[in-house]
Design an enzyme around this catalytic site. Sequence first.
Site, PDB file in Angstrom:
ATOM      1  N   GLU A 287       0.833  -1.214   0.000  1.00 32.69           N
ATOM      2  CA  GLU A 287       0.000   0.000   0.000  1.00 32.69           C
ATOM      3  C   GLU A 287       0.865   1.260   0.000  1.00 32.69           C
ATOM      4  O   GLU A 287       0.449   2.296  -0.488  1.00 32.69           O
ATOM      5  CB  GLU A 287      -0.923   0.040   1.233  1.00 32.69           C
ATOM      6  CG  GLU A 287      -2.293  -0.541   0.981  1.00 32.69           C
ATOM      7  CD  GLU A 287      -3.294  -0.253   2.104  1.00 32.69           C
ATOM      8  OE1 GLU A 287      -2.935   0.345   3.140  1.00 32.69           O
ATOM      9  OE2 GLU A 287      -4.458  -0.657   1.945  1.00 32.69           O
ATOM     10  N   HIS A 308       8.612 -26.644  -1.677  1.00 26.44           N
ATOM     11  CA  HIS A 308       8.053 -27.778  -2.401  1.00 26.44           C
ATOM     12  C   HIS A 308       6.885 -27.360  -3.284  1.00 26.44           C
ATOM     13  O   HIS A 308       6.137 -28.200  -3.771  1.00 26.44           O
ATOM     14  CB  HIS A 308       7.647 -28.868  -1.404  1.00 26.44           C
ATOM     15  CG  HIS A 308       8.833 -29.389  -0.655  1.00 26.44           C
ATOM     16  ND1 HIS A 308       9.506 -30.532  -1.018  1.00 26.44           N
ATOM     17  CD2 HIS A 308       9.520 -28.877   0.406  1.00 26.44           C
ATOM     18  CE1 HIS A 308      10.527 -30.725  -0.195  1.00 26.44           C
ATOM     19  NE2 HIS A 308      10.560 -29.727   0.677  1.00 26.44           N
ATOM     20  N   LYS A 422     -14.112  -0.435  -4.187  1.00 26.31           N
ATOM     21  CA  LYS A 422     -15.196  -0.086  -3.254  1.00 26.31           C
ATOM     22  C   LYS A 422     -16.298   0.662  -4.013  1.00 26.31           C
ATOM     23  O   LYS A 422     -17.481   0.397  -3.819  1.00 26.31           O
ATOM     24  CB  LYS A 422     -14.669   0.802  -2.125  1.00 26.31           C
ATOM     25  CG  LYS A 422     -13.685   0.111  -1.200  1.00 26.31           C
ATOM     26  CD  LYS A 422     -13.247   1.044  -0.073  1.00 26.31           C
ATOM     27  CE  LYS A 422     -12.054   0.498   0.676  1.00 26.31           C
ATOM     28  NZ  LYS A 422     -11.478   1.426   1.630  1.00 26.31           N
TER      29      LYS A 422
HETATM   30  O1  LIG Z   1      -9.374   0.693   9.621  1.00 24.59           O
HETATM   31  P1  LIG Z   1     -10.254   0.827   8.456  1.00 24.59           P
HETATM   32  O2  LIG Z   1     -10.650   2.240   8.171  1.00 24.59           O
HETATM   33  O3  LIG Z   1     -11.454  -0.075   8.555  1.00 24.59           O
HETATM   34  O4  LIG Z   1      -9.439   0.377   7.173  1.00 24.59           O
HETATM   35  C1  LIG Z   1      -8.940  -0.918   7.025  1.00 24.59           C
HETATM   36  C2  LIG Z   1      -7.986  -1.007   5.876  1.00 24.59           C
HETATM   37  O5  LIG Z   1      -8.637  -0.575   4.697  1.00 24.59           O
HETATM   38  C3  LIG Z   1      -7.822   0.331   3.970  1.00 24.59           C
HETATM   39  O6  LIG Z   1      -8.230   1.625   4.248  1.00 24.59           O
HETATM   40  C4  LIG Z   1      -7.942   0.090   2.498  1.00 24.59           C
HETATM   41  O7  LIG Z   1      -9.250   0.248   2.103  1.00 24.59           O
HETATM   42  C5  LIG Z   1      -6.441   0.080   4.537  1.00 24.59           C
HETATM   43  O8  LIG Z   1      -5.551   1.119   4.304  1.00 24.59           O
HETATM   44  C6  LIG Z   1      -6.768  -0.135   5.986  1.00 24.59           C
HETATM   45  O9  LIG Z   1      -5.737  -0.716   6.730  1.00 24.59           O
END
Ligand SMILES: O=P(O)(O)OC[C@H]1O[C@](O)(CO)[C@@H](O)[C@@H]1O
Length: 445
Positions: A287, A308, A422
């Site tokens: 990320e 393996h 999303k």
């Molecule tokens: O803590 P949150 O806001 O639920 O996000 C969880 C994860 O989702 C992300 O925002 C990615 O969508 C990550 O960077 C983060 O660790």
Amino acid sequence: MINLNIEKTFGFISKEKVSAYEAEVKAAQEMLEKGTGKGNDFLGWLHLPSSITKEHLADLNATAKVLRDNCEVVIVAGIGGSYLGARAVIEALSNSFTWLQNKKTDPIMIYAGHNISEDYLYELTEYLKDKKFGVINISKSGTTTETALAFRLLKKQCEDQRGKETAKKVIVAVTDAKKGAARVTADKEGYKTFIIPDNVGGRFSVLTPVGLLPIAVAGFDIEKLVAGAADMEKACGSDVAFAKNPAAIYAATRNELYRNGKKIEILVNFCPKLHYVSEWWKQLYGESEGKDNKGIFPASVDFSTDLHSMGQWIQEGERSIFETVISVEKVNHKLKVPSDEANLDGLNFLAGKRVDEVNKMAELGTQLAHVDGGVPNMRIVLPELTEYNIGGLLYFFEKACGISGYLLGVNPFNQPGVEAYKKNMFALLNKPGYEEESKAIQARL
Ligand SMILES: O=P(O)(O)OC[C@H]1O[C@](O)(CO)[C@@H](O)[C@@H]1O
């Protein structure tokens, strides 16, 4: 304290070239320290270990005790940075079979909210039916669908099974101070809450309550974990000479390898307890660096298991990879290979040897073979799997990641790319507010 060895990269890149990063690394360190680089509103992790107070740890331990005293199972609901750090530490330090033992001194830790599998959630809710369970709901944004969905199910089941009053006691929220649905629910229901600081991104949050609370609930010493991280903060400080600073050397070496066509870094362990350290590391680097059409692809393998399966590719596939091996110097237990008079399996040449000696020779043999096969190799030695050493390892990777991202020229602290799926998912599910996107996506199907 960990030890980093980059000698086995020198057939592929030169020592001089790595040393030549000194000025670039210094500039990156300065950007972190002075907050002059990209993503500078997310630098709260930088001096986090040394700023954690005894009172904060005591508060976390007190809440952990409430959960430990009242729950046989605790669900950590979170995804990405909101669960991987906790899981990495807990699994690194736990007995591999604790959860199967009848006499338990610690609650069983289970993870949810990191997938949207109906079967997973059904099977989890079935398993919990006769259990005294609690939930740690972890989400920085407080709006992540995977986690919110799991929490909706778990909250209802906990209230139905244990009553609203007990549920209030055994549900804890770790979220933003003000924003998000997780905060709204926690305030309305009166849950104990811990705050994820605004300036600490999810993947850098393992030393906030995001990681510390579940780790304490699982029965591990968060003071030692933080002490290890704090010592590493010093060892990787901007005042430490380049050649002595492990985070600087690691960041420089991986960038030099990348500039020489090594586009994939494989994090290797020879100890299955470290599987989730690799998962945590993959998010941290993936990320942070995978953007602007750049970035080393972070991959991982568990050896000797994957020798393996993936061993063939690593030995002879496209030469675009390098390996970073985490080696545990001293194992926790002793087990010798027994001798066998009949020797039907032909293993008597190992009789009397520790199993770990066999593992270490597998490790050494693999390193030599892979280097011979054209795979540069870095080695990180962890003296032992303890809270202190793991705390140090995690901070080392965080610090190196900040430096490495700036060497690469990206903003290591944002993750705009994760929004694309999303948006489509919400459009496909007709989420209110996504009417235009829904129409547009339907037209594409
Ligand atoms: O803590 P949150 O806001 O639920 O996000 C969880 C994860 O989702 C992300 O925002 C990615 O969508 C990550 O960077 C983060 O660790």
